[in-house]
Write a protein that holds these residues in place. Sequence first.
Motif, PDB file in Angstrom:
ATOM      1  N   UNK A 142      19.661  18.238  66.624  1.00  0.00           N
ATOM      2  CA  UNK A 142      20.159  17.709  67.962  1.00  0.00           C
ATOM      3  C   UNK A 142      21.573  17.180  67.903  1.00  0.00           C
ATOM      4  N   UNK A 143      22.323  17.290  68.966  1.00  0.00           N
ATOM      5  CA  UNK A 143      23.697  16.777  68.845  1.00  0.00           C
ATOM      6  C   UNK A 143      23.685  15.402  68.694  1.00  0.00           C
ATOM      7  N   UNK A 144      24.574  14.608  68.095  1.00  0.00           N
ATOM      8  CA  UNK A 144      24.862  13.155  68.075  1.00  0.00           C
ATOM      9  C   UNK A 144      25.576  12.880  69.468  1.00  0.00           C
ATOM     10  N   UNK A 145      24.971  11.568  70.068  1.00  0.00           N
ATOM     11  CA  UNK A 145      25.568  11.167  71.110  1.00  0.00           C
ATOM     12  C   UNK A 145      26.575   9.906  70.954  1.00  0.00           C
ATOM     13  N   UNK A 162      37.722   9.331  47.389  1.00  0.00           N
ATOM     14  CA  UNK A 162      36.703  10.055  47.973  1.00  0.00           C
ATOM     15  C   UNK A 162      37.133  10.094  49.603  1.00  0.00           C
ATOM     16  N   UNK A 163      37.072  11.107  50.253  1.00  0.00           N
ATOM     17  CA  UNK A 163      37.303  11.099  51.619  1.00  0.00           C
ATOM     18  C   UNK A 163      36.507  12.247  52.308  1.00  0.00           C
ATOM     19  N   UNK A 164      36.098  12.281  53.532  1.00  0.00           N
ATOM     20  CA  UNK A 164      35.326  13.267  54.244  1.00  0.00           C
ATOM     21  C   UNK A 164      36.588  13.692  55.527  1.00  0.00           C
ATOM     22  N   UNK A 165      36.503  15.019  55.616  1.00  0.00           N
ATOM     23  CA  UNK A 165      37.420  15.542  56.842  1.00  0.00           C
ATOM     24  C   UNK A 165      36.216  16.079  57.704  1.00  0.00           C
ATOM     25  N   UNK A 166      36.305  15.687  59.095  1.00  0.00           N
ATOM     26  CA  UNK A 166      35.759  16.267  60.170  1.00  0.00           C
ATOM     27  C   UNK A 166      36.642  17.180  60.862  1.00  0.00           C
ATOM     28  N   UNK A 167      36.425  18.513  60.993  1.00  0.00           N
ATOM     29  CA  UNK A 167      37.097  19.512  61.641  1.00  0.00           C
ATOM     30  C   UNK A 167      36.344  19.892  62.966  1.00  0.00           C
ATOM     31  N   UNK A 168      36.800  19.416  63.957  1.00  0.00           N
ATOM     32  CA  UNK A 168      36.173  19.591  65.263  1.00  0.00           C
ATOM     33  C   UNK A 168      36.674  20.575  65.945  1.00  0.00           C
ATOM     34  N   UNK A 169      35.658  21.774  66.383  1.00  0.00           N
ATOM     35  CA  UNK A 169      35.959  22.916  67.072  1.00  0.00           C
ATOM     36  C   UNK A 169      37.000  23.804  66.447  1.00  0.00           C
ATOM     37  N   UNK A 190      30.261   6.816  60.124  1.00  0.00           N
ATOM     38  CA  UNK A 190      31.179   6.936  61.185  1.00  0.00           C
ATOM     39  C   UNK A 190      30.214   6.757  62.515  1.00  0.00           C
ATOM     40  N   UNK A 191      30.645   6.163  63.391  1.00  0.00           N
ATOM     41  CA  UNK A 191      30.408   5.768  64.836  1.00  0.00           C
ATOM     42  C   UNK A 191      30.870   6.957  65.938  1.00  0.00           C
ATOM     43  N   UNK A 192      30.135   7.573  66.434  1.00  0.00           N
ATOM     44  CA  UNK A 192      30.676   8.491  67.388  1.00  0.00           C
ATOM     45  C   UNK A 192      31.227   8.044  68.654  1.00  0.00           C
ATOM     46  N   UNK A 193      32.407   8.283  68.878  1.00  0.00           N
ATOM     47  CA  UNK A 193      32.845   7.596  70.051  1.00  0.00           C
ATOM     48  C   UNK A 193      33.147   8.721  71.273  1.00  0.00           C
ATOM     49  N   UNK A 194      33.324   7.903  72.452  1.00  0.00           N
ATOM     50  CA  UNK A 194      33.549   8.447  73.444  1.00  0.00           C
ATOM     51  C   UNK A 194      34.780   9.448  73.204  1.00  0.00           C
ATOM     52  N   UNK A 195      34.669  10.791  73.822  1.00  0.00           N
ATOM     53  CA  UNK A 195      35.639  11.748  73.648  1.00  0.00           C
ATOM     54  C   UNK A 195      35.554  12.553  72.452  1.00  0.00           C
ATOM     55  N   UNK A 196      34.584  12.150  71.644  1.00  0.00           N
ATOM     56  CA  UNK A 196      34.464  13.105  70.382  1.00  0.00           C
ATOM     57  C   UNK A 196      33.724  14.366  70.646  1.00  0.00           C
ATOM     58  N   UNK A 197      33.543  14.569  71.953  1.00  0.00           N
ATOM     59  CA  UNK A 197      32.669  15.924  72.315  1.00  0.00           C
ATOM     60  C   UNK A 197      33.055  17.238  71.538  1.00  0.00           C
ATOM     61  N   UNK A 198      32.259  17.587  70.685  1.00  0.00           N
ATOM     62  CA  UNK A 198      32.622  18.938  70.091  1.00  0.00           C
ATOM     63  C   UNK A 198      31.375  19.724  69.834  1.00  0.00           C
ATOM     64  N   UNK A 199      31.390  20.874  70.059  1.00  0.00           N
ATOM     65  CA  UNK A 199      30.249  21.736  69.852  1.00  0.00           C
ATOM     66  C   UNK A 199      30.024  22.249  68.551  1.00  0.00           C
ATOM     67  N   UNK A 200      30.943  22.000  67.677  1.00  0.00           N
ATOM     68  CA  UNK A 200      30.775  22.464  66.406  1.00  0.00           C
ATOM     69  C   UNK A 200      31.593  21.787  65.369  1.00  0.00           C
ATOM     70  N   UNK A 201      31.294  20.697  64.665  1.00  0.00           N
ATOM     71  CA  UNK A 201      32.163  19.922  63.700  1.00  0.00           C
ATOM     72  C   UNK A 201      31.926  20.309  62.309  1.00  0.00           C
ATOM     73  N   UNK A 221      27.141  23.042  60.691  1.00  0.00           N
ATOM     74  CA  UNK A 221      28.294  22.147  61.466  1.00  0.00           C
ATOM     75  C   UNK A 221      27.241  21.195  62.295  1.00  0.00           C
ATOM     76  N   UNK A 222      27.809  20.012  62.695  1.00  0.00           N
ATOM     77  CA  UNK A 222      27.224  19.062  63.583  1.00  0.00           C
ATOM     78  C   UNK A 222      27.881  18.971  64.932  1.00  0.00           C
ATOM     79  N   UNK A 223      27.164  18.828  65.916  1.00  0.00           N
ATOM     80  CA  UNK A 223      27.695  18.779  67.206  1.00  0.00           C
ATOM     81  C   UNK A 223      27.651  17.512  67.853  1.00  0.00           C
ATOM     82  N   UNK A 224      28.778  17.289  68.576  1.00  0.00           N
ATOM     83  CA  UNK A 224      28.843  15.953  68.962  1.00  0.00           C
ATOM     84  C   UNK A 224      28.762  15.933  70.664  1.00  0.00           C
TER      85      UNK A 224
END
Length: 360
Positions: A142-145, A162-169, A190-201, A221-224
Amino acid sequence: MNRSYLLGLSAIGVLLTTSPMLLSAPGMVQPALAQRVVEVTPPSNSTNVSPNAFISGQFDASGTIDVRSVRIFVNGQDVTSQSSVTPNFFTYRPTQSLPSGVNQVRVEYRNNNGEQRTLAWSFSVQGQPLQLTSVTTNAGVAPLNTGSTLTVTINGTPGLQASVLLVQDGRTVRELPATETSSGVYRVNYTVQSGDRSAETAILARLRRQTQSVYGAVAQPVAFNTSVGTPPGGNTGGNPGGNTGGNTGGNTAELQPRFTNYQDGGRVGRNGFTLVGQTRPNARVQVNILGSATVLGVPVGGEVIVDREFTADNNGRFEVTVPPPRIAVPGLRYRIRATAIEGNQVSQTTEIILRQQIER
């Protein structure tokens, strides 16, 4: 030639071969007693030693020691209770891998005359191979809200950056610094923020030691699924012509660092320069600056010039002193990336490219 004379020659030979070791005694050093501990392992000043190496030494038969007085220290820690000690030798097997770099051993003991002796030597352990064995998340199908927490866990070689890269769409790249929570285990929340909408991260992980890096990726991939819109100051991260951090709207943009004295594509001198930035008051800012150039179509350089964390003052201002590169390369280009952290909130990464001025 009598036996005592031969023993005397042997003692002198052992003293010469163990000269890198330090021996101290009350009042003065007595070289004739140096042969009491011989054939130490790993040898004094040796390099590329295995992190699982045994530590041992032999008590010379020409002298006697009080076994009960022996104390063995490795890097300042008393490991006597974990060691095997006899009148002839001592040995210690590390319960965990020795740290890379210089390791120090100290052995304290008394001879049967009650005289205290101390022997110390050091050796260098080779660095562990750079490995990233797995990258996992707590995300399901399920997508993360908005307000949900995405946790990314990395397993690999301990003691790295160490680091993590989130590649959105496939467009926006956000870099999040990870924390080593236990040996070889790194984690990002990482707390999902308003405007992070992404079908495929897509989620990528990086472990780095100086200029060496290894990467890993989460298989799915993860969906926001958040409110429609793009957060102010959105940054393309890996794009040299990306955001310069100049936008100021909304909480995310306020935390996202921006540079106030240079803009993307600006020119700098050959003898180093100073970056002035702005973020939220007292926020921590991680800055990475890579210097590189292309000569006759061939990439050269790739030197990490700055890679450290700064703390903004009470007004949110921070400064980064950028030294000149160790090797002067015509047409040098500085890739500057900055990410701010406040509590559990991590900003988007600001990236600008600055170029060295061409002298005529």
